[in-house]
Design an enzyme around this catalytic site. Sequence first.
Site, mmCIF file in Angstrom:
data_model
loop_
_atom_site.group_PDB
_atom_site.id
_atom_site.type_symbol
_atom_site.label_atom_id
_atom_site.label_comp_id
_atom_site.label_asym_id
_atom_site.label_seq_id
_atom_site.Cartn_x
_atom_site.Cartn_y
_atom_site.Cartn_z
ATOM 1 N N ALA A 127 -6.149 3.310 -1.177
ATOM 2 C CA ALA A 127 -7.051 4.120 -1.038
ATOM 3 C C ALA A 127 -6.632 4.208 -0.024
ATOM 4 O O ALA A 127 -6.423 3.189 1.485
ATOM 5 C CB ALA A 127 -7.765 3.593 -1.389
ATOM 6 N N VAL B 54 -7.690 -1.220 0.063
ATOM 7 C CA VAL B 54 -7.691 -1.207 0.868
ATOM 8 C C VAL B 54 -6.418 -1.131 1.832
ATOM 9 O O VAL B 54 -5.523 -1.778 1.120
ATOM 10 C CB VAL B 54 -8.182 -1.206 1.787
ATOM 11 C CG1 VAL B 54 -8.161 -0.770 3.463
ATOM 12 C CG2 VAL B 54 -9.720 -1.765 1.351
ATOM 13 N N CYS B 55 -5.413 0.101 1.568
ATOM 14 C CA CYS B 55 -4.636 0.623 1.924
ATOM 15 C C CYS B 55 -3.487 -0.443 2.843
ATOM 16 O O CYS B 55 -2.575 -0.501 3.364
ATOM 17 C CB CYS B 55 -3.878 2.044 2.453
ATOM 18 S SG CYS B 55 -2.025 2.497 2.439
ATOM 19 N N PHE B 56 -4.490 -0.471 4.098
ATOM 20 C CA PHE B 56 -4.090 -1.070 5.416
ATOM 21 C C PHE B 56 -4.301 -2.562 5.560
ATOM 22 O O PHE B 56 -4.327 -3.524 6.372
ATOM 23 C CB PHE B 56 -4.838 -0.361 6.311
ATOM 24 C CG PHE B 56 -3.726 0.648 6.636
ATOM 25 C CD1 PHE B 56 -2.854 0.727 8.446
ATOM 26 C CD2 PHE B 56 -3.686 1.602 6.572
ATOM 27 C CE1 PHE B 56 -1.965 1.741 8.260
ATOM 28 C CE2 PHE B 56 -3.304 3.117 6.566
ATOM 29 C CZ PHE B 56 -2.635 3.168 8.191
ATOM 30 N N ASP B 57 -4.547 -2.807 4.340
ATOM 31 C CA ASP B 57 -4.895 -4.369 4.100
ATOM 32 C C ASP B 57 -3.769 -5.359 4.136
ATOM 33 O O ASP B 57 -3.882 -6.520 5.267
ATOM 34 C CB ASP B 57 -5.468 -4.524 2.688
ATOM 35 C CG ASP B 57 -6.074 -6.341 2.354
ATOM 36 O OD1 ASP B 57 -7.067 -6.850 3.782
ATOM 37 O OD2 ASP B 57 -5.426 -6.749 1.795
#
Length: 278
Positions: free
Chosen positions: A82, A149-152
């Site tokens: 996401a 979380v995508c930007f993890d």
Amino acid sequence: MMTSEWYYLDSGAQRPEYNMAMDEKLMEWHRNGEIPPVVRFYEWAPASLSLGYFQRIHRDIDLEAVKRHQAGLVRRPTGGRAVLHEDELTYSVIVEESYPGIPQGVTEAYRVLSEGLLKGFRSLGLDADFSIPRTEEEKEALKNPRSAVCFDAPSWYEMVVEGRKIAGSAQTRQKGVVLQHGSLIRTIDADKLFDMFQFPDQRVRDRMQQGFYKKATPLGDLMEELADMETMKAHFRRGFEEALGVSLKTWTPDKKQEEEVLQLAEEKYAAQAWTEKY
């Protein structure tokens, strides 16, 4: 890669269901030979959370928090995790798999289609580079992400500065056409982002959020003066032209095409059955 004319579409700020419907329709029109390949830029109104195609909404997302923040919610046709789309420039590239210079492998296609991003970031004065997981541990981490979380964490050939992710992308191939789209984050409200996800407890959320700051960074934290949206568009448009060896011709859909997008947005991407399919 051959030099030719592609379309350039600036959709401006649109609702989440419209944004995903437009990307899908561009794929269809290109597949049918109605339009050449396309580079598209767009934004989101309101701020919206987009889910990866296979993401489990009731496991990962706090739907009450999404409502509380008055955010939009949509499921993408692409995979991945996401993303909160707020103060960002989103891009998409639509091109046939058979187009000269487009690799058949997904990972290598990422590299080719992301060259435009690399040139754009560098022309903005950033020391950007591709992320390339080198150790087996790093490769395994991509297969088993720590959070929703995508930007993890960066994936193959995504953009990083000093090891921290500055752009996230996803790709799908449907009936011979490639769609790659992604987020170029200007600023980010990490508290709002993490509010929208479910965690076992507050301690886990705090640990994940603290780790997030070490792995991702918005452009606003890297530039002395954050470039405005129009400046960013100009740099990345030129970056795609140079990287792909093409000329981008400004284009807008006609009335009939626009109606098709609105219909698909309402019937598919705004429908609960699509959003909550997993």
